[in-house]
Design an enzyme around this catalytic site. Structure first.
Site, PDB file in Angstrom:
ATOM      1  N   PHE A   1       0.853  -1.193   0.000  1.00  0.00           N
ATOM      2  CA  PHE A   1       0.000   0.000   0.000  1.00  0.00           C
ATOM      3  C   PHE A   1       0.888   1.242   0.000  1.00  0.00           C
ATOM      4  O   PHE A   1       0.735   2.144   0.799  1.00  0.00           O
ATOM      5  CB  PHE A   1      -0.929  -0.045   1.222  1.00  0.00           C
ATOM      6  CG  PHE A   1      -2.175   0.794   1.088  1.00  0.00           C
ATOM      7  CD1 PHE A   1      -2.997   0.700  -0.026  1.00  0.00           C
ATOM      8  CD2 PHE A   1      -2.537   1.679   2.104  1.00  0.00           C
ATOM      9  CE1 PHE A   1      -4.153   1.467  -0.135  1.00  0.00           C
ATOM     10  CE2 PHE A   1      -3.691   2.453   2.005  1.00  0.00           C
ATOM     11  CZ  PHE A   1      -4.497   2.345   0.879  1.00  0.00           C
TER      12      PHE A   1
ATOM     13  N   THR B   1       4.627  -4.743  -3.738  1.00  0.00           N
ATOM     14  CA  THR B   1       5.606  -4.445  -2.691  1.00  0.00           C
ATOM     15  C   THR B   1       6.905  -4.001  -3.379  1.00  0.00           C
ATOM     16  O   THR B   1       7.097  -4.255  -4.571  1.00  0.00           O
ATOM     17  CB  THR B   1       5.856  -5.667  -1.777  1.00  0.00           C
ATOM     18  OG1 THR B   1       6.304  -6.762  -2.579  1.00  0.00           O
ATOM     19  CG2 THR B   1       4.582  -6.069  -1.045  1.00  0.00           C
TER      20      THR B   1
ATOM     21  N   LYS C   1       9.736  -6.095  -9.838  1.00  0.00           N
ATOM     22  CA  LYS C   1      10.698  -6.758 -10.723  1.00  0.00           C
ATOM     23  C   LYS C   1      11.580  -7.769  -9.989  1.00  0.00           C
ATOM     24  O   LYS C   1      12.124  -8.677 -10.605  1.00  0.00           O
ATOM     25  CB  LYS C   1      11.599  -5.685 -11.373  1.00  0.00           C
ATOM     26  CG  LYS C   1      10.843  -4.748 -12.289  1.00  0.00           C
ATOM     27  CD  LYS C   1      11.634  -3.497 -12.602  1.00  0.00           C
ATOM     28  CE  LYS C   1      11.535  -2.465 -11.525  1.00  0.00           C
ATOM     29  NZ  LYS C   1      10.386  -1.619 -11.486  1.00  0.00           N
TER      30      LYS C   1
ATOM     31  N   GLY D   1       6.830  10.635  -6.529  1.00  0.00           N
ATOM     32  CA  GLY D   1       6.566   9.216  -6.277  1.00  0.00           C
ATOM     33  C   GLY D   1       7.004   8.310  -7.412  1.00  0.00           C
ATOM     34  O   GLY D   1       6.556   7.166  -7.491  1.00  0.00           O
TER      35      GLY D   1
ATOM     36  N   GLU E   1      12.307   4.907  -7.156  1.00  0.00           N
ATOM     37  CA  GLU E   1      12.173   3.708  -6.337  1.00  0.00           C
ATOM     38  C   GLU E   1      12.317   4.093  -4.859  1.00  0.00           C
ATOM     39  O   GLU E   1      12.912   5.139  -4.529  1.00  0.00           O
ATOM     40  CB  GLU E   1      13.274   2.708  -6.683  1.00  0.00           C
ATOM     41  CG  GLU E   1      13.234   2.194  -8.111  1.00  0.00           C
ATOM     42  CD  GLU E   1      12.026   1.313  -8.388  1.00  0.00           C
ATOM     43  OE1 GLU E   1      11.788   0.360  -7.654  1.00  0.00           O
ATOM     44  OE2 GLU E   1      11.317   1.605  -9.363  1.00  0.00           O
TER      45      GLU E   1
ATOM     46  N   ASP F   1      17.342  -0.320 -12.211  1.00  0.00           N
ATOM     47  CA  ASP F   1      15.940  -0.467 -12.623  1.00  0.00           C
ATOM     48  C   ASP F   1      15.869  -0.684 -14.145  1.00  0.00           C
ATOM     49  O   ASP F   1      15.155  -1.573 -14.626  1.00  0.00           O
ATOM     50  CB  ASP F   1      15.158   0.790 -12.201  1.00  0.00           C
ATOM     51  CG  ASP F   1      13.701   0.717 -12.611  1.00  0.00           C
ATOM     52  OD1 ASP F   1      12.976  -0.133 -12.076  1.00  0.00           O
ATOM     53  OD2 ASP F   1      13.294   1.504 -13.493  1.00  0.00           O
TER      54      ASP F   1
ATOM     55  N   LYS G   1      14.469  -4.105 -16.110  1.00  0.00           N
ATOM     56  CA  LYS G   1      13.443  -4.074 -17.165  1.00  0.00           C
ATOM     57  C   LYS G   1      13.998  -4.638 -18.468  1.00  0.00           C
ATOM     58  O   LYS G   1      13.307  -5.369 -19.191  1.00  0.00           O
ATOM     59  CB  LYS G   1      12.945  -2.638 -17.357  1.00  0.00           C
ATOM     60  CG  LYS G   1      12.118  -2.132 -16.190  1.00  0.00           C
ATOM     61  CD  LYS G   1      11.870  -0.631 -16.274  1.00  0.00           C
ATOM     62  CE  LYS G   1      11.043  -0.141 -15.095  1.00  0.00           C
ATOM     63  NZ  LYS G   1      11.085   1.333 -14.947  1.00  0.00           N
TER      64      LYS G   1
END
Ligand code: HSE
Length: 351
Positions: free
Chosen positions: A12, A101, A130, A212, A215, A226, A230
């Site tokens: 969340f 998460t 990921k 936001g 990471e 990151d 990907k």
């Protein structure tokens, strides 16, 4: 007749909160257009959960809680302080686990265990996480195969920028020869701010965090990790190879200076963090590094938190997709797209 799709949302943070707000905004439209009635049965985070045995979570109240920043276990009438994710996944009936998460590149936990628990129970998984996908390549797919559950990872492969879907669906039958991508919004935002508006690296990073999009640990963005994750996820699927993070030469943007940016500008170039995969014979060369692109390059004009991917193919020439800003809402929209795709197969039949 619409089909009810009941989700459990695990995590969340920015993306989990954006997802529950999106379900509230889109629910009626998705039901009308796709015959899918979305429900949120449970939300769980580090401090506890919200759910009830006799009813789904009220979307109004959930959206209010999401906007307030308060923890999920504080939700009136539904909050369960101390409830644990694995128990919620096991005990609360769901059709889809939305696993959001934070990415952990060491052992993929806790997302790895959450996804395995869901897949083994035949619960579909859509995820922005990921970590488990790159740390244990093929493991989640094996669990999905074992139970027949579906695993969709658009939100982990550049989210609002369509990548795998474009290559698989729109370029079906073509062979991908190479991929170049701006796959990380945070680093592109920092480089654009430095180039276009003279911002310092630190200022621009702070802005990306405020939005936001960075990471939880921003070194994952600026060190190129990151983008590397990907790239591994996209390239392994499109080139049909098992790839690990170690297969990618990786350099981030922390060494980029104002002088370097100015120098590129004088040469009519622009510095972008590029993830690339190129076939050379049978060998697949994978690299993440800042590159000074000519202004005519199809990715040169991709600025701020937008991203882009360019495929070179054998029969369709070059295909480039740009846009798909990194943002919590964009990530949530990619999760929603994957849920719709797992259900609405007609969408792909008569287009
Ligand atoms: N931090 C990522 C980005 C978003 O900046 O694009 C999640 O992948």
């Amino acid at each position: 007749m619409s089909e009810t799709v009941r989700t459990t949302v695990c995590g969340f943070g920015h993306v989990g909160r954006a997802f529950v707000r999106l379900v509230r905004h889109k629910r009626a439209d998705v039901e009308r257009r796709h015959g899918i009635s979305l429900a949120v049965g449970a939300v769980v985070d580090l401090g506890g959960a919200a759910f009830r045995e006799d009813t789904d979570l009220p979307l109004e109240g959930l959206a209010r809680l999401s906007a307030s920043g308060r923890p999920i276990e504080s939700m009136p009438d539904f909050g369960r302080p101390g409830a644990r994710a694995l128990d919620v996944i096991r005990d609360v009936p769901a059709d889809v686990l939305v696993e959001v998460t934070p990415t952990n590149l060491v052992d993929g936990e806790p997302g790895r265990s959450h996804m395995i628990a869901a897949l083994d129970r035949g619960i579909d998984v859509v995820t922005a996480n990921k970590g488990p996908l790159v740390v244990s390549p093929g493991e989640l797919e094996a669990h999905a195969g074992g139970s027949g559950a579906r695993l969709r990872i658009s939100a982990a492969t550049a989210a609002a920028l369509p990548t795998l879907d474009v290559a698989r669906l729109c370029a079906a039958g073509a062979r991908i020869l190479s991929i170049e991508g701006i796959l990380n919004g945070t680093t592109n935002y920092i480089l654009s701010r430095m180039d276009r508006e003279g911002r310092s690296y630190e200022e621009a990073l702070r802005e990306a965090q405020d939005q936001g999009i960075a990471e939880a640990d921003p070194s994952l963005d600026v060190d190129g990790l990151d983008t590397r994750s990907k790239l591994v996820l996209i390239a392994s699927r499109l080139f049909e190879r098992t790839l690990t993070l170690e297969d990618v030469d990786t350099v981030g943007i922390t060494g980029i200076t104002r002088a370097g940016i100015d120098d590129a500008r004088r040469r009519d170039r622009v510095i972008k963090l590029i993830g690339s995969a190129r076939l050379r014979g049978d060998e697949l060369l994978l690299r993440v590094a800042p590159e000074a692109l000519e202004r005519s390059h199809p990715l040169a004009a991709v600025d701020f938190s937008e991203k882009g991917i360019s495929f070179d193919t054998d029969t369709m020439g070059r295909i480039t997709v740009t846009g798909g800003k990194s943002s919590p809402t964009g990530a949530a929209a990619a999760l929603l797209k994957d849920i719709i795709h797992t259900r609405a197969s007609a969408l792909l039949q008569n287009a």
